[in-house]
Design a protein around this motif. Structure first.
Motif, short mmCIF file in Angstrom:
data_model
loop_
_atom_site.label_atom_id
_atom_site.label_comp_id
_atom_site.label_asym_id
_atom_site.label_seq_id
_atom_site.Cartn_x
_atom_site.Cartn_y
_atom_site.Cartn_z
N THR A 51 39.61 18.31 -18.46
CA THR A 51 40.01 19.65 -18.03
C THR A 51 40.48 19.63 -16.58
O THR A 51 40.53 20.67 -15.93
CB THR A 51 38.83 20.64 -18.19
OG1 THR A 51 37.73 20.16 -17.40
CG2 THR A 51 38.43 20.78 -19.65
N ILE A 52 40.85 18.48 -16.09
CA ILE A 52 41.20 18.26 -14.70
C ILE A 52 42.31 19.20 -14.21
O ILE A 52 42.34 19.58 -13.05
CB ILE A 52 41.56 16.78 -14.45
CG1 ILE A 52 41.65 16.46 -12.97
CG2 ILE A 52 42.82 16.38 -15.21
CD1 ILE A 52 41.72 14.97 -12.67
N ASP A 53 43.23 19.58 -15.10
CA ASP A 53 44.35 20.45 -14.72
C ASP A 53 44.24 21.86 -15.31
O ASP A 53 45.18 22.65 -15.20
CB ASP A 53 45.67 19.82 -15.16
CG ASP A 53 46.01 18.56 -14.40
OD1 ASP A 53 45.47 18.36 -13.29
OD2 ASP A 53 46.82 17.77 -14.91
N ALA A 54 43.13 22.18 -15.90
CA ALA A 54 42.99 23.46 -16.61
C ALA A 54 43.21 24.68 -15.72
O ALA A 54 43.74 25.69 -16.17
CB ALA A 54 41.62 23.54 -17.28
N ALA A 55 42.83 24.61 -14.47
CA ALA A 55 42.93 25.77 -13.58
C ALA A 55 44.28 25.88 -12.86
O ALA A 55 44.50 26.82 -12.10
CB ALA A 55 41.80 25.72 -12.54
N LEU A 56 45.19 24.95 -13.11
CA LEU A 56 46.48 24.99 -12.41
C LEU A 56 47.35 26.14 -12.90
O LEU A 56 47.42 26.42 -14.11
CB LEU A 56 47.23 23.67 -12.59
CG LEU A 56 46.62 22.43 -11.96
CD1 LEU A 56 47.50 21.21 -12.25
CD2 LEU A 56 46.43 22.62 -10.47
N SER A 57 48.04 26.75 -11.97
CA SER A 57 49.01 27.79 -12.31
C SER A 57 50.29 27.13 -12.82
O SER A 57 50.48 25.92 -12.68
CB SER A 57 49.33 28.63 -11.07
OG SER A 57 50.06 27.85 -10.13
N ALA A 58 51.19 27.92 -13.36
CA ALA A 58 52.48 27.40 -13.83
C ALA A 58 53.24 26.78 -12.66
O ALA A 58 53.85 25.71 -12.81
CB ALA A 58 53.29 28.50 -14.49
N ALA A 59 53.21 27.40 -11.50
CA ALA A 59 53.91 26.87 -10.33
C ALA A 59 53.30 25.53 -9.89
O ALA A 59 54.03 24.60 -9.52
CB ALA A 59 53.87 27.88 -9.18
N GLN A 60 51.99 25.42 -9.93
CA GLN A 60 51.34 24.16 -9.57
C GLN A 60 51.68 23.05 -10.56
O GLN A 60 51.89 21.91 -10.18
CB GLN A 60 49.82 24.35 -9.47
CG GLN A 60 49.40 25.16 -8.26
CD GLN A 60 47.93 25.52 -8.30
OE1 GLN A 60 47.37 25.85 -9.35
NE2 GLN A 60 47.29 25.44 -7.12
N THR B 74 53.55 10.25 -19.51
CA THR B 74 52.89 10.01 -20.79
C THR B 74 51.51 9.39 -20.62
O THR B 74 50.62 9.64 -21.44
CB THR B 74 53.77 9.14 -21.71
OG1 THR B 74 54.13 7.95 -21.04
CG2 THR B 74 55.04 9.88 -22.12
N ILE B 75 51.33 8.61 -19.58
CA ILE B 75 50.01 8.03 -19.31
C ILE B 75 49.02 9.14 -18.99
O ILE B 75 47.93 9.20 -19.55
CB ILE B 75 50.08 7.00 -18.16
CG1 ILE B 75 50.87 5.77 -18.59
CG2 ILE B 75 48.67 6.61 -17.70
CD1 ILE B 75 51.25 4.84 -17.45
N ILE B 76 49.41 10.05 -18.09
CA ILE B 76 48.53 11.16 -17.71
C ILE B 76 48.24 12.05 -18.92
O ILE B 76 47.08 12.39 -19.18
CB ILE B 76 49.14 11.97 -16.55
CG1 ILE B 76 49.13 11.11 -15.27
CG2 ILE B 76 48.41 13.29 -16.34
CD1 ILE B 76 49.96 11.68 -14.13
N ALA B 77 49.27 12.40 -19.68
CA ALA B 77 49.07 13.25 -20.86
C ALA B 77 48.16 12.56 -21.88
O ALA B 77 47.29 13.21 -22.48
CB ALA B 77 50.42 13.59 -21.49
N HIS B 78 48.35 11.26 -22.07
CA HIS B 78 47.53 10.51 -23.02
C HIS B 78 46.06 10.51 -22.61
O HIS B 78 45.17 10.76 -23.44
CB HIS B 78 48.06 9.08 -23.13
CG HIS B 78 47.19 8.17 -23.93
ND1 HIS B 78 47.12 8.24 -25.31
CD2 HIS B 78 46.34 7.18 -23.55
CE1 HIS B 78 46.26 7.32 -25.74
NE2 HIS B 78 45.78 6.67 -24.69
N ILE B 79 45.79 10.24 -21.35
CA ILE B 79 44.40 10.18 -20.87
C ILE B 79 43.75 11.56 -20.94
O ILE B 79 42.59 11.69 -21.38
CB ILE B 79 44.34 9.59 -19.44
CG1 ILE B 79 44.69 8.10 -19.50
CG2 ILE B 79 42.97 9.80 -18.81
CD1 ILE B 79 44.90 7.45 -18.16
N ILE B 80 44.47 12.59 -20.54
CA ILE B 80 43.92 13.95 -20.60
C ILE B 80 43.58 14.32 -22.04
O ILE B 80 42.51 14.86 -22.31
CB ILE B 80 44.89 14.96 -19.94
CG1 ILE B 80 44.86 14.78 -18.42
CG2 ILE B 80 44.53 16.40 -20.32
CD1 ILE B 80 45.90 15.60 -17.67
N ALA B 81 44.50 14.02 -22.97
CA ALA B 81 44.26 14.35 -24.38
C ALA B 81 43.14 13.49 -24.98
O ALA B 81 42.24 14.02 -25.64
CB ALA B 81 45.55 14.18 -25.19
#
Length: 181
Positions: free
Chosen positions: A23-32, A11-18
């Motif tokens: 866009t730090i994780d925007a290029a990640l694939s579903a597997a990543q 929740t901390i990571i999701a909160h900071i990203i939102a």
């Protein structure tokens, strides 16, 4: 403005990203993303072993206690004893408190071995670009690596050049750009 309490790593990571529209994780694939999810859960387990090493293991408690007293002069021995007893209770209910120290460390060392296997000699978990899982790993790794108590966890981290390099690379990036922290 109301203060919002944010829970664990997810929740901390999701909160900071939102909040900061990162866009730090925007290029990640579903597997990543799945691998990052698994690592995050493992890190939450590693937390308990790291905390146990400081509050419960009699070999390291005196150094941790002394560091707390030095860093926070308002603390008292009685207050620390009360906090220690509270943590013992938490450890018991979580499960790690039922382990002998060597068995507790075996859990944490197994988690660190997974990280040592996943983190490359250069770059980051998912390639050349830093992602949120690297930041999450740093939160735990820095807490072990930079803390001046020679627990088995620290001995493991120090003995793996890729873990030290990863921790230092993120530390250097954050200290070079403190507004990013």
């Amino acid at each position: 403005m109301a203060v919002r309490t944010v829970g664990d790593s997810d929740t901390i990571i999701a909160h900071i990203i939102a909040k900061y529209r990162l866009t730090i994780d925007a290029a990640l694939s579903a597997a990543q993303r799945d691998i990052s999810h698994l690592i995050t859960r493992m890190l939450d387990d590693l937390y308990w072993v790291m905390s146990y090493s400081r509050w419960k293991d009699e070999r390291f408690w005196p150094a941790f206690r002394d560091a707390l007293l030095q860093q926070h002069p308002g603390l008292t021995e009685a207050g620390l004893h009360k906090a220690q007893q509270f943590n013992f209770q938490r450890y018991h209910f979580q499960g790690i408190g039922r382990y002998a120290p060597d068995a507790a460390y075996a859990r944490g060392l197994a988690d660190l071995q997974v990280l040592a296997d996943l983190i490359p000699a250069n770059g980051y978990v998912h390639g050349e670009k830093l992602t949120s899982i690297d930041a999450g790993i740093y939160g735990f790794m820095a807490n072990i690596y930079f803390y001046d108590i020679e627990t088995p966890l620290k001995q493991f981290v120090v003995s793996h050049a890729n873990l030290v390099r990863h921790c230092r690379a993120i530390h250097d990036a954050v200290t070079a750009h403190p507004q990013a922290a």
